[in-house]
Structures are given as C-alpha cells and as structure tokens.
Design a protein around this motif. Structure first.
Motif, PDB file in Angstrom:
ATOM      1  N   SER A 193       0.832  -1.203   0.000  1.00  0.00           N
ATOM      2  CA  SER A 193       0.000   0.000   0.000  1.00  0.00           C
ATOM      3  C   SER A 193       0.867   1.254   0.000  1.00  0.00           C
ATOM      4  O   SER A 193       1.834   1.366   0.755  1.00  0.00           O
ATOM      5  CB  SER A 193      -0.911   0.010   1.227  1.00  0.00           C
ATOM      6  N   THR A 203      -0.531   4.490   0.298  1.00  0.00           N
ATOM      7  CA  THR A 203      -1.173   5.630   0.945  1.00  0.00           C
ATOM      8  C   THR A 203      -0.517   5.996   2.273  1.00  0.00           C
ATOM      9  O   THR A 203      -0.483   7.163   2.653  1.00  0.00           O
ATOM     10  CB  THR A 203      -2.668   5.361   1.163  1.00  0.00           C
ATOM     11  N   THR A 204       0.008   5.012   2.987  1.00  0.00           N
ATOM     12  CA  THR A 204       0.640   5.299   4.275  1.00  0.00           C
ATOM     13  C   THR A 204       2.110   5.665   4.137  1.00  0.00           C
ATOM     14  O   THR A 204       2.751   6.034   5.123  1.00  0.00           O
ATOM     15  CB  THR A 204       0.520   4.084   5.219  1.00  0.00           C
ATOM     16  N   ARG A 205       2.662   5.579   2.940  1.00  0.00           N
ATOM     17  CA  ARG A 205       4.088   5.808   2.731  1.00  0.00           C
ATOM     18  C   ARG A 205       4.389   7.180   2.142  1.00  0.00           C
ATOM     19  O   ARG A 205       5.534   7.616   2.134  1.00  0.00           O
ATOM     20  CB  ARG A 205       4.672   4.725   1.830  1.00  0.00           C
ATOM     21  N   THR A 254       3.352  14.144   3.487  1.00  0.00           N
ATOM     22  CA  THR A 254       2.312  15.175   3.334  1.00  0.00           C
ATOM     23  C   THR A 254       2.844  16.390   2.587  1.00  0.00           C
ATOM     24  O   THR A 254       2.065  17.234   2.146  1.00  0.00           O
ATOM     25  CB  THR A 254       1.778  15.606   4.698  1.00  0.00           C
ATOM     26  N   GLU A 272      -1.322   8.303  -6.940  1.00  0.00           N
ATOM     27  CA  GLU A 272      -1.249   8.807  -5.569  1.00  0.00           C
ATOM     28  C   GLU A 272      -0.480  10.131  -5.522  1.00  0.00           C
ATOM     29  O   GLU A 272      -0.888  11.063  -4.811  1.00  0.00           O
ATOM     30  CB  GLU A 272      -0.586   7.775  -4.665  1.00  0.00           C
ATOM     31  N   ARG A 309      -2.152  13.901  -4.537  1.00  0.00           N
ATOM     32  CA  ARG A 309      -1.597  14.759  -3.493  1.00  0.00           C
ATOM     33  C   ARG A 309      -0.883  15.982  -4.064  1.00  0.00           C
ATOM     34  O   ARG A 309      -0.376  16.823  -3.304  1.00  0.00           O
ATOM     35  CB  ARG A 309      -0.607  13.960  -2.641  1.00  0.00           C
TER      36      ARG A 309
END
Length: 255
Positions: free
Chosen positions: A108, A110-112, A115, A143, A147
C-alpha cells in the motif's frame, strides 16, 4: 521552444556514481563537466551525489542532488550547489531544500507518502525483482497526482521505450512512457498501466506545439508546466544513452 525541447529540458540527473556504471568520483565529475558543454547540454540537470562523498567531491558541481540514506539523517551545513535532497529514510531536521522521498512501490502506498515535499520512484535495478510492474507505477503516479506532489524517477531508464535487457533478465521501463503517463495522471487520467507497459516508438510524436503519446496529447504550455511543477527528472548513470536512442529513432537531429 518546440515541444520536444520543452519536454527534454533538464530531464536527466546524472548518476554516474551509481549502478550499473559505478564510475569512480573523478571520472563521474569529469563526465558531468564535459556534458555541460555537450550539444544536448540543455537535457542535463543535477549531479547525483551520495551524502558521504559531499566533502570529497572537488570541485563540487554547480548543481547537486544529494542522496541521503538511513533514518534520522543529520545533515551538515550544505553548500549552495546542493539544490535538492533524495531521501531513502528520514532526516533528523527539516530543510528548506526540495526533498524527494523514495517510496517503496511494494504494498500500500497511501501510508508511505509524505504530506509535503516530493516523491521518488525507483523504476529499475540489477535484478528483475527491482523493476516495478506497470500497475505499481500507475498506483504511484495516481497517488502522487492526487496529493499534487512533484516526482522524479531513478534507475533503469536509459531507453525511451520499454526494452528487454539481457543483463538484468527482464523488461525495463521507458522514460517516454513514464513521463507521458505521469503527465496524464496529473491531467486527471487514471487508466495508465496498459500504456506504461505497452506503448512503443510508434505511439510517440513531437510536433512544434504538441507531444502526442498514444491516447494522450499535451500542448507546449502543458508540457512546460508539468515538467516545472510536477514531473521533474529521472536519474541515469548514462547521460549519452538516452540521447543516442532518441537520435537513432529520429526524435532528434544528429549533431
């Protein structure tokens, strides 16, 4: 400026110190100095330098992307030639420089993702298991675009289109495919994996005002904006091979 010149402007970060070239520091520095006088010098961006060689790289190139590996890396006071950081791990303290965080494409994403800052995808290596499949590249691009993070690629992109490498024993990605797919992702497209894996020379065309890539098309203004803001560069241990491939297939006039 034509579409292809806008596309290629500062596209290659020279990484001659890294595999498979693995040049010694004096040779790599000498190459970078020579490439700045090459007829295609406009394609050249930064010299990719490991942090542990910062003090021994003399003279320090005018433009440096500094590679930092490890958790909680403590940076020394950096000279003005360092324009960006490529981080596999984390920094002990924030920096005012652009930071590209290397993202592991396995599992995954999304957690890596950070921000803030930029992200970097390793697109190749010396063994088949280091090459991300097209759907993993697609996931990374979507992703990053979601962002609105700038990206760069590294490794395995000497050739513009996908190609079989007998030394690696696998099919490698092409930088035309990846950059066009990245452009598409930042333009709102989501179906990219088939194009990443399958597009070949016949699918690409540059005109004075457009870059046509399979089902996608980008204007000169879009190319300039996307390259400057989002799709920054790719690291390559060879500056000349990408040029030779483009020349051989008629994308550049021979100099």
């Amino acid at each position: 400026m034509s579409a292809i010149n806008a596309f290629l402007e500062g596209i290659v970060d020279y990484a001659g110190l890294f595999p498979p070239a693995r040049l010694d520091l004096p040779t790599a520095l000498g190459n970078y100095d020579y490439y700045q006088r090459h007829p295609r010098a406009s394609m050249l961006a930064r010299f990719v330098l490991p942090l542990d060689l910062l003090l021994t790289a003399q003279p320090l190139p005018a433009r440096v992307s500094l590679v930092c590996r490890g958790d909680g890396v403590q940076l020394p006071e950096l000279p003005p030639q360092v324009e960006a950081l490529e981080v596999a791990g984390s920094l002990a303290t924030p920096t005012g420089l652009p930071v590209f965080h290397e993202i592991d494409w396995r599992g995954s994403l999304t957690t890596r993702f950070p921000t803030a800052g930029g992200v970097k995808l390793r697109t190749g290596g010396l063994t088949p298991d280091t090459i991300p499949p097209a759907d993993a590249v697609e996931n990374f691009l979507l992703e990053a675009a979601r962002r609105a993070l700038p990206i760069k690629f590294t490794a395995g992109l000497h050739a513009p289109v996908p190609n079989d490498d007998p030394q690696v024993g696998a099919r490698l990605h092409g930088f035309l495919n990846l950059f066009a797919a990245a452009f598409a992702a930042y333009s709102g497209e989501t179906d990219l994996a088939g194009f990443i894996a399958g597009a070949g020379w016949a699918d690409f065309q540059f005109t004075a005002t457009h870059f046509h890539a399979g089902p996608f098309s980008f204007t000169l203004d879009e190319i300039v904006t996307l390259r400057r803001k989002f799709v920054i560069s790719f690291g390559s241990c060879s500056f000349l091979e990408p040029i030779e491939h483009l020349e051989r297939h008629g994308f550049l006039q021979f100099e």
